[in-house]
Motif scaffolding. Sequence first.
Motif, PDB file in Angstrom:
ATOM      1  N   LEU A  35       2.217   8.873   4.786  1.00 19.61           N
ATOM      2  CA  LEU A  35       3.344   9.753   4.456  1.00 19.61           C
ATOM      3  C   LEU A  35       3.690   9.705   2.971  1.00 19.61           C
ATOM      4  O   LEU A  35       4.631  10.358   2.530  1.00 19.61           O
ATOM      5  N   GLY A  36       2.956   8.893   2.204  1.00 22.84           N
ATOM      6  CA  GLY A  36       3.204   8.813   0.767  1.00 22.84           C
ATOM      7  C   GLY A  36       4.274   7.811   0.389  1.00 22.84           C
ATOM      8  O   GLY A  36       4.712   7.765  -0.767  1.00 22.84           O
ATOM      9  N   LEU A  37       4.710   6.971   1.332  1.00 18.16           N
ATOM     10  CA  LEU A  37       5.715   5.939   1.056  1.00 18.16           C
ATOM     11  C   LEU A  37       5.016   4.672   0.575  1.00 18.16           C
ATOM     12  O   LEU A  37       3.980   4.280   1.117  1.00 18.16           O
ATOM     13  N   VAL A  38       5.573   4.043  -0.448  1.00 20.51           N
ATOM     14  CA  VAL A  38       4.982   2.815  -0.996  1.00 20.51           C
ATOM     15  C   VAL A  38       5.736   1.613  -0.435  1.00 20.51           C
ATOM     16  O   VAL A  38       6.967   1.538  -0.498  1.00 20.51           O
ATOM     17  N   GLU A  39       4.971   0.665   0.116  1.00 23.25           N
ATOM     18  CA  GLU A  39       5.551  -0.542   0.698  1.00 23.25           C
ATOM     19  C   GLU A  39       5.322  -1.722  -0.246  1.00 23.25           C
ATOM     20  O   GLU A  39       4.218  -1.883  -0.777  1.00 23.25           O
ATOM     21  N   LEU A  40       6.353  -2.525  -0.437  1.00 30.08           N
ATOM     22  CA  LEU A  40       6.187  -3.784  -1.165  1.00 30.08           C
ATOM     23  C   LEU A  40       7.121  -4.822  -0.581  1.00 30.08           C
ATOM     24  O   LEU A  40       8.085  -4.500   0.121  1.00 30.08           O
ATOM     25  N   ASP A  66       0.855  -1.194   0.000  1.00 33.57           N
ATOM     26  CA  ASP A  66       0.000   0.000   0.000  1.00 33.57           C
ATOM     27  C   ASP A  66       0.885   1.236   0.000  1.00 33.57           C
ATOM     28  O   ASP A  66       2.099   1.162   0.103  1.00 33.57           O
ATOM     29  N   MET A  67       0.212   2.398  -0.077  1.00 35.07           N
ATOM     30  CA  MET A  67       0.883   3.677   0.110  1.00 35.07           C
ATOM     31  C   MET A  67       0.519   4.198   1.506  1.00 35.07           C
ATOM     32  O   MET A  67      -0.657   4.253   1.868  1.00 35.07           O
ATOM     33  N   THR A  68       1.525   4.547   2.300  1.00 31.81           N
ATOM     34  CA  THR A  68       1.271   5.002   3.660  1.00 31.81           C
ATOM     35  C   THR A  68       0.768   6.441   3.672  1.00 31.81           C
ATOM     36  O   THR A  68       0.760   7.132   2.652  1.00 31.81           O
TER      37      THR A  68
END
Length: 403
Positions: A377-382, A373-375
């Motif tokens: 804070l705008g950080l994308v997790e994979l 997802d996108m947190t």
Amino acid sequence: MSERIIITKEELYEQEYLVCANYDYKRMTEIRLQKVEQESILGNIYIGRVTNIVESLHAAFIEIEKGLVCFYSLEDLRSPIFTKKLGTKPICVGDELVVEVKRENIKTKPPVVSTNLNFTGRYLVLTTENHKLGISKKLSATDRSRLQAFMTPYLSKEYGWIVRTNAVLAKEEEIFQELQDLQDSYSKLIETAKYRTCYSLLRKSTPSYFSFLNGMMLSNIEKITTDIPSIYEELQEYFQGTEIESQNELLFYEDPLVSLSAIYNLKQELDRALNRQVWLPSGGYLIIEATEALTVIDVNSGKDRKKRSREETILSINIEAAIEIARQLILRNISGICIIDFIDMKEKKHQEKLLHILRMELKKDKIPATLVDMTRLGLVELTRKKVQKSLKEQLQGEIPYEK
């Protein structure tokens, strides 16, 4: 067809490696390295002994060679093949059972083994603990339905089947012949295991170049070139009767003046793959940093000179970055948790478009990769499944991380 594959030997960092590399024309997209003097245990099947059970981890530790202890998740415990059983519990210290190495030792973590044994062919995979029928999601609904109807009669209480993407290119009699060969391999291993001692190597994994090629869609391969005579002969036999042989796409390279690796700029491509900075076509760039816990990727705008609105510019650079990041995950064999700091986008529809493109690009990966997802804070997790060491670890050994 656009993929070109080379198989050669090259000295890198004062070590000789067997190199399998895939190129989209002259740009490297994937590489597998194996030290010539050091064989990989990935995919090997052993009789191992349970040395410890840790209930808090819901795991056991299984020794497959003297001094080589591997991690085993008890969640995988379904229908293990025991050669020696000591107690009435599902698994006990001292039990001896058949296991396959599923992951190499990575950083400080030991190798991972499973009791789900895989017997892999060009079109099919026989699995001993997953008794279902799985079919490649890359195939069309029509092809999936056809192959499901063909394979269903061969399901068994002992094993299941995975139908690979290349099965769509094969005739039914070819698939059936491979099915019988895999069944025979399984039966022989089970019978042999009864009479073998602990730590026995029951089945050696296929050479790295075969497993590398097994993951390729044959119809996408334009050319396979090797300068190693013995491997060329093996590949001739392996591809006999397939599309590769019929179209003369398997070549033996023997020019003494210019090496195969020089033609494909192997060392330069590797240098780029080890560089922390990756340039994008627009002038933007990525910074890729590996830490002990995860990999961080930062996207920067650089000097994009096209006359567009700020939001359009940011979206364009982020899309370029998403496509390149998916490529770099494969090329560098980055695994585990990955955090991506894309350039901030204000519009929700742009965020959704970016995530959709990244998700589609990740689906091209043979190793399972999941966009989380996108947190806020705008950080994308994979995450990407850990199977082998990263390219940097393979070439430069264990990476010292700053504390």
